[in-house]
Design a protein around this motif. Structure first.
Motif, PDB file in Angstrom:
ATOM      1  N   THR A   1       0.830  -1.208   0.000  1.00  0.00           N
ATOM      2  CA  THR A   1       0.000   0.000   0.000  1.00  0.00           C
ATOM      3  C   THR A   1       0.860   1.253   0.000  1.00  0.00           C
ATOM      4  O   THR A   1       0.580   2.220  -0.730  1.00  0.00           O
ATOM      5  CB  THR A   1      -0.934   0.007   1.219  1.00  0.00           C
ATOM      6  OG1 THR A   1      -1.731  -1.181   1.223  1.00  0.00           O
ATOM      7  CG2 THR A   1      -1.845   1.214   1.197  1.00  0.00           C
ATOM      8  N   THR A   2       1.900   1.250   0.817  1.00  0.00           N
ATOM      9  CA  THR A   2       2.811   2.398   0.857  1.00  0.00           C
ATOM     10  C   THR A   2       3.427   2.648  -0.511  1.00  0.00           C
ATOM     11  O   THR A   2       3.502   3.797  -0.978  1.00  0.00           O
ATOM     12  CB  THR A   2       3.918   2.159   1.897  1.00  0.00           C
ATOM     13  OG1 THR A   2       3.326   1.972   3.187  1.00  0.00           O
ATOM     14  CG2 THR A   2       4.875   3.334   1.950  1.00  0.00           C
ATOM     15  N   ALA A   3       3.856   1.572  -1.176  1.00  0.00           N
ATOM     16  CA  ALA A   3       4.477   1.720  -2.498  1.00  0.00           C
ATOM     17  C   ALA A   3       3.479   2.253  -3.530  1.00  0.00           C
ATOM     18  O   ALA A   3       3.810   3.137  -4.331  1.00  0.00           O
ATOM     19  CB  ALA A   3       5.043   0.375  -2.955  1.00  0.00           C
ATOM     20  N   ALA A   4       2.242   1.731  -3.496  1.00  0.00           N
ATOM     21  CA  ALA A   4       1.240   2.171  -4.465  1.00  0.00           C
ATOM     22  C   ALA A   4       0.882   3.641  -4.267  1.00  0.00           C
ATOM     23  O   ALA A   4       0.789   4.419  -5.233  1.00  0.00           O
ATOM     24  CB  ALA A   4      -0.015   1.302  -4.349  1.00  0.00           C
ATOM     25  N   VAL A   5       0.688   4.039  -3.018  1.00  0.00           N
ATOM     26  CA  VAL A   5       0.338   5.434  -2.733  1.00  0.00           C
ATOM     27  C   VAL A   5       1.515   6.351  -3.060  1.00  0.00           C
ATOM     28  O   VAL A   5       1.324   7.469  -3.579  1.00  0.00           O
ATOM     29  CB  VAL A   5      -0.092   5.584  -1.258  1.00  0.00           C
ATOM     30  CG1 VAL A   5      -0.258   7.047  -0.881  1.00  0.00           C
ATOM     31  CG2 VAL A   5      -1.394   4.831  -1.006  1.00  0.00           C
ATOM     32  N   ALA A   6       2.730   5.905  -2.767  1.00  0.00           N
ATOM     33  CA  ALA A   6       3.904   6.718  -3.100  1.00  0.00           C
ATOM     34  C   ALA A   6       3.991   6.943  -4.607  1.00  0.00           C
ATOM     35  O   ALA A   6       4.313   8.049  -5.068  1.00  0.00           O
ATOM     36  CB  ALA A   6       5.172   6.039  -2.582  1.00  0.00           C
ATOM     37  N   TRP A   7       3.693   5.913  -5.380  1.00  0.00           N
ATOM     38  CA  TRP A   7       3.705   6.057  -6.844  1.00  0.00           C
ATOM     39  C   TRP A   7       2.673   7.084  -7.288  1.00  0.00           C
ATOM     40  O   TRP A   7       2.942   7.919  -8.163  1.00  0.00           O
ATOM     41  CB  TRP A   7       3.426   4.708  -7.496  1.00  0.00           C
ATOM     42  CG  TRP A   7       3.418   4.797  -9.005  1.00  0.00           C
ATOM     43  CD1 TRP A   7       4.479   4.754  -9.846  1.00  0.00           C
ATOM     44  CD2 TRP A   7       2.249   4.980  -9.822  1.00  0.00           C
ATOM     45  NE1 TRP A   7       4.063   4.895 -11.149  1.00  0.00           N
ATOM     46  CE2 TRP A   7       2.704   5.039 -11.161  1.00  0.00           C
ATOM     47  CE3 TRP A   7       0.893   5.105  -9.568  1.00  0.00           C
ATOM     48  CZ2 TRP A   7       1.825   5.210 -12.232  1.00  0.00           C
ATOM     49  CZ3 TRP A   7       0.011   5.276 -10.627  1.00  0.00           C
ATOM     50  CH2 TRP A   7       0.478   5.330 -11.942  1.00  0.00           C
ATOM     51  N   VAL A   8       1.482   7.047  -6.694  1.00  0.00           N
ATOM     52  CA  VAL A   8       0.444   8.031  -7.021  1.00  0.00           C
ATOM     53  C   VAL A   8       0.937   9.438  -6.685  1.00  0.00           C
ATOM     54  O   VAL A   8       0.756  10.378  -7.469  1.00  0.00           O
ATOM     55  CB  VAL A   8      -0.869   7.710  -6.257  1.00  0.00           C
ATOM     56  CG1 VAL A   8      -1.864   8.863  -6.402  1.00  0.00           C
ATOM     57  CG2 VAL A   8      -1.477   6.424  -6.760  1.00  0.00           C
ATOM     58  N   GLY A   9       1.554   9.588  -5.499  1.00  0.00           N
ATOM     59  CA  GLY A   9       2.041  10.907  -5.096  1.00  0.00           C
ATOM     60  C   GLY A   9       3.101  11.455  -6.016  1.00  0.00           C
ATOM     61  O   GLY A   9       3.134  12.659  -6.315  1.00  0.00           O
ATOM     62  N   ILE A  10       3.988  10.572  -6.497  1.00  0.00           N
ATOM     63  CA  ILE A  10       5.057  11.015  -7.401  1.00  0.00           C
ATOM     64  C   ILE A  10       4.505  11.313  -8.792  1.00  0.00           C
ATOM     65  O   ILE A  10       4.824  12.339  -9.409  1.00  0.00           O
ATOM     66  CB  ILE A  10       6.159   9.936  -7.477  1.00  0.00           C
ATOM     67  CG1 ILE A  10       6.841   9.783  -6.119  1.00  0.00           C
ATOM     68  CG2 ILE A  10       7.181  10.288  -8.549  1.00  0.00           C
ATOM     69  CD1 ILE A  10       7.785   8.596  -6.035  1.00  0.00           C
ATOM     70  N   ALA A  11       3.629  10.419  -9.279  1.00  0.00           N
ATOM     71  CA  ALA A  11       3.130  10.556 -10.650  1.00  0.00           C
ATOM     72  C   ALA A  11       2.150  11.707 -10.810  1.00  0.00           C
ATOM     73  O   ALA A  11       2.181  12.418 -11.819  1.00  0.00           O
ATOM     74  CB  ALA A  11       2.479   9.241 -11.096  1.00  0.00           C
ATOM     75  N   LEU A  12       1.267  11.884  -9.858  1.00  0.00           N
ATOM     76  CA  LEU A  12       0.195  12.874 -10.005  1.00  0.00           C
ATOM     77  C   LEU A  12       0.499  14.206  -9.328  1.00  0.00           C
ATOM     78  O   LEU A  12      -0.037  15.235  -9.743  1.00  0.00           O
ATOM     79  CB  LEU A  12      -1.119  12.316  -9.455  1.00  0.00           C
ATOM     80  CG  LEU A  12      -1.665  11.052 -10.133  1.00  0.00           C
ATOM     81  CD1 LEU A  12      -3.031  10.705  -9.554  1.00  0.00           C
ATOM     82  CD2 LEU A  12      -1.755  11.238 -11.647  1.00  0.00           C
ATOM     83  N   ALA A  13       1.289  14.185  -8.257  1.00  0.00           N
ATOM     84  CA  ALA A  13       1.525  15.426  -7.515  1.00  0.00           C
ATOM     85  C   ALA A  13       2.978  15.879  -7.537  1.00  0.00           C
ATOM     86  O   ALA A  13       3.285  16.955  -7.019  1.00  0.00           O
ATOM     87  CB  ALA A  13       1.071  15.254  -6.062  1.00  0.00           C
ATOM     88  N   GLY A  14       3.871  15.057  -8.095  1.00  0.00           N
ATOM     89  CA  GLY A  14       5.277  15.445  -8.166  1.00  0.00           C
ATOM     90  C   GLY A  14       5.955  15.522  -6.817  1.00  0.00           C
ATOM     91  O   GLY A  14       6.888  16.314  -6.634  1.00  0.00           O
ATOM     92  N   LEU A  15       5.520  14.706  -5.867  1.00  0.00           N
ATOM     93  CA  LEU A  15       6.114  14.721  -4.534  1.00  0.00           C
ATOM     94  C   LEU A  15       7.529  14.166  -4.574  1.00  0.00           C
ATOM     95  O   LEU A  15       7.830  13.260  -5.363  1.00  0.00           O
ATOM     96  CB  LEU A  15       5.285  13.878  -3.571  1.00  0.00           C
ATOM     97  CG  LEU A  15       3.895  14.384  -3.163  1.00  0.00           C
ATOM     98  CD1 LEU A  15       3.223  13.374  -2.240  1.00  0.00           C
ATOM     99  CD2 LEU A  15       4.001  15.728  -2.472  1.00  0.00           C
ATOM    100  N   PRO A  16       8.425  14.648  -3.722  1.00  0.00           N
ATOM    101  CA  PRO A  16       9.726  13.988  -3.552  1.00  0.00           C
ATOM    102  C   PRO A  16       9.519  12.553  -3.082  1.00  0.00           C
ATOM    103  O   PRO A  16       8.508  12.236  -2.434  1.00  0.00           O
ATOM    104  CB  PRO A  16      10.410  14.829  -2.464  1.00  0.00           C
ATOM    105  CG  PRO A  16       9.710  16.146  -2.486  1.00  0.00           C
ATOM    106  CD  PRO A  16       8.297  15.860  -2.881  1.00  0.00           C
ATOM    107  N   ILE A  17      10.466  11.677  -3.404  1.00  0.00           N
ATOM    108  CA  ILE A  17      10.282  10.253  -3.111  1.00  0.00           C
ATOM    109  C   ILE A  17      10.044  10.019  -1.624  1.00  0.00           C
ATOM    110  O   ILE A  17       9.115   9.292  -1.231  1.00  0.00           O
ATOM    111  CB  ILE A  17      11.513   9.449  -3.589  1.00  0.00           C
ATOM    112  CG1 ILE A  17      11.626   9.513  -5.115  1.00  0.00           C
ATOM    113  CG2 ILE A  17      11.407   8.003  -3.125  1.00  0.00           C
ATOM    114  CD1 ILE A  17      12.834   8.791  -5.669  1.00  0.00           C
TER     115      ILE A  17
END
Length: 521
Positions: A99-115
């Motif tokens: 779940t952490t990995a999936a949400v992190a991918w969403v944050g990076i792909a859609l919001a441009g969050l730092p890793i």
């Protein structure tokens, strides 16, 4: 003062709406979440400045998480965790990481969050709150193992998620400061064993000192001191505070039932349940007010972009858990069949466990614990609130109908084990009674005469009643036998606590009033 007034309003709304919770079988965390949204959305709700509704990160975790963990861990024996290690590992570790990995991918792909910031967001929303599910599951007849696994999951997944969260925040803060802490990996390696050791040691110290405070309000205060003290000590030593708190509660639970008077136990349960409920109310209110302030700062396209990211995070959280749980469910059933067994997990059990993904107090607390300067903190908090609201409303309101629709066969193992254990206790009392050479067991008339004489002399009948004394003696015999059965593993923890409660009320009913009073010191 404005925050205090809003808390009072939320408490009033919660008290009123909780009547609907009981009537329509809605989990109370769902009601609290909706209440928090309603109070924060009121036109006359105070616009509190951001600094006034943001708690110190370490305080947020200790204040909200520690009591909730103790409340659950006290009733969860280590034997149950050991017996169900495979599904617990799949839920508490693998599901949280996925779940952490999936949400992190969403944050990076859609919001441009730092890793690191994206991983922190994933860790915030990853751990489900089984206490929220338990509020619903207790109203339905489900297989006992399913309930046990969900209860154990809430203890372990919090620790995994918080370790990931702490590491991600440390890395992000280090990157902002120009360097990642060199001792980060050694600290993480020592966090688990160190936390467990701290919890066990404090639990042993509590077991030695608590009997000296029996029958006093100081005993209840000491419970809170050791609970929060365990958390603080573990934090100071850079160990896992969650695992330390869990280990503390489970250590205390092994010895406290045999040493704690029933009056103290009944009082303690009531206090802890009220405290956990009040902390839930405060946490949901703070999150609602923060979400209101964040939405107020988002304008135009920024709001819709944030809403889209929050919706994507919610979908990722729900889909990953359901898919992983069903995949593990079918794999476990296949292994059981290959080994010649017939009691493997069913698809229905997998659906219920997968849908019991409501987020709760840990997600609230970790979102509150983000530093004020954390990158995209507003977006992360808003996503956490969206996951809370979505899971508690969507899954919370549909879990009951899903269970009814699946039509699980009745699991009467609890009733059978409870009846067998109750018979064993009665047999122990009968054996002890047969050893008496007096006639108290059949001297009801004498006991009534004693009660009348005691009342006439200004004494309470139970102080001199031979019948009540004999009842208390038999209850003591039953307690010893019950403790032996628990230590031998012939009964499960839920049966133990059910019979313990019966004996508590029986002893209180046969005790003189002065034994029921708590003193201050």
């Amino acid at each position: 003062m404005a925050l205090f007034e809003s808390t009072l309003i939320l408490l009033l709304v919660a008290v009123l709406l909780l009547q609907l919770s009981r009537r329509f079988s809605v989990p109370y965390p769902t009601i609290l979440c909706l209440s928090g949204v309603a109070v924060a959305a009121l036109p006359w709700a105070p616009d509190i400045p951001a600094p006034d509704i943001t708690l110190d990160p370490q305080l947020a975790l200790a204040l909200f998480v520690a009591p909730a963990l103790v409340d659950v861990a006290y009733d969860t024996p280590f034997s149950a965790l050991r017996r169900n290690w495979a599904p617990l590992l799949a839920l508490a570790a693998v599901a949280v990481i996925l779940t952490t990995a999936a949400v992190a991918w969403v944050g990076i792909a859609l919001a441009g969050l730092p890793i690191a910031a994206a991983i922190a967001m994933g860790a915030i929303v990853a751990p489900p709150d089984a206490a929220a599910a338990a509020a619903m599951l207790g109203r339905f007849a489900l297989p006992r193992r399913t309930v046990t696994v969900l209860q154990g999951e809430s203890l372990l997944n919090d620790a995994v998620a918080l370790l990931i969260f702490s590491a991600a925040v440390a890395v992000q803060s280090g990157m902002a400061g120009g360097a990642i802490p060199e001792n980060l990996l050694p600290q993480l390696a020592l966090a688990v064993p160190g936390g467990l050791l701290v919890g066990v040691l404090v639990g042993r110290i509590y077991g030695l000192l608590a009997p000296r405070l029996a029958g006093t309000l100081s005993g209840t205060i000491f419970e809170f001191l050791t609970t929060f003290g365990t958390w603080v000590i573990a934090e100071r030593l850079h160990f896992s505070a969650i695992l330390a708190t869990v280990a503390f509660a489970m250590t205390v639970a092994q010895s406290a039932p045999e040493r704690q008077p029933p009056r103290d136990r009944v009082h303690s349960y009531s206090v802890w349940e009220a405290v956990v409920f009040l902390l839930n109310v405060l946490a949901f209110l703070l999150m609602g007010l923060q979400a209101r302030a964040i939405i107020g700062r988002l304008e135009g396209d920024r709001f819709w972009q944030a809403a889209g990211v929050a919706a994507a995070v919610f979908l990722a959280v729900v889909v990953v858990r359901v898919v992983w749980v069903l995949a593990y469910n079918r794999a476990a059933a296949f292994v059981v069949r290959r080994q010649g067994g017939h009691d493997g997990p069913t698809v229905g059990q997998g659906l219920v466990v997968g849908w019991c993904g409501m987020r709760g107090l840990v997600t609230l607390a970790t979102a509150q614990a983000l530093p004020a300067s954390f990158p995209e903190r507003d977006l992360i908090v808003l996503c956490a609130f969206a996951v809370l609201l979505g899971t508690l409303v969507v899954q919370g309101l549909t879990l009951g109908p899903l269970i009814v629709r699946l039509r699980f066969p009745p699991d009467d193992s609890f009733d059978r084990e409870l009846s067998a254990a109750r018979i064993a206790l009665i047999d122990a009392a009968i054996a002890a009674l047969e050893a008496h050479d007096d006639e108290a067991a059949r001297a009801q008339l004498d006991s009534l005469q004693e009660a009348r004489a005691a009342t006439a002399a200004g004494q309470h009948p139970r102080e001199v009643s031979e019948s009540d004394r004999l009842k208390r003696d038999m209850i003591a015999v039953k307690r010893r036998r019950l403790a032996e059965m628990r230590r031998a593993g012939t009964i499960d923890e839920d049966v133990f606590h059910a019979l313990e409660q019966e004996l508590d009320w029986s002893e209180l009913a046969s005790s003189p009033p002065e034994r029921l009073q708590l003193v201050e010191g």
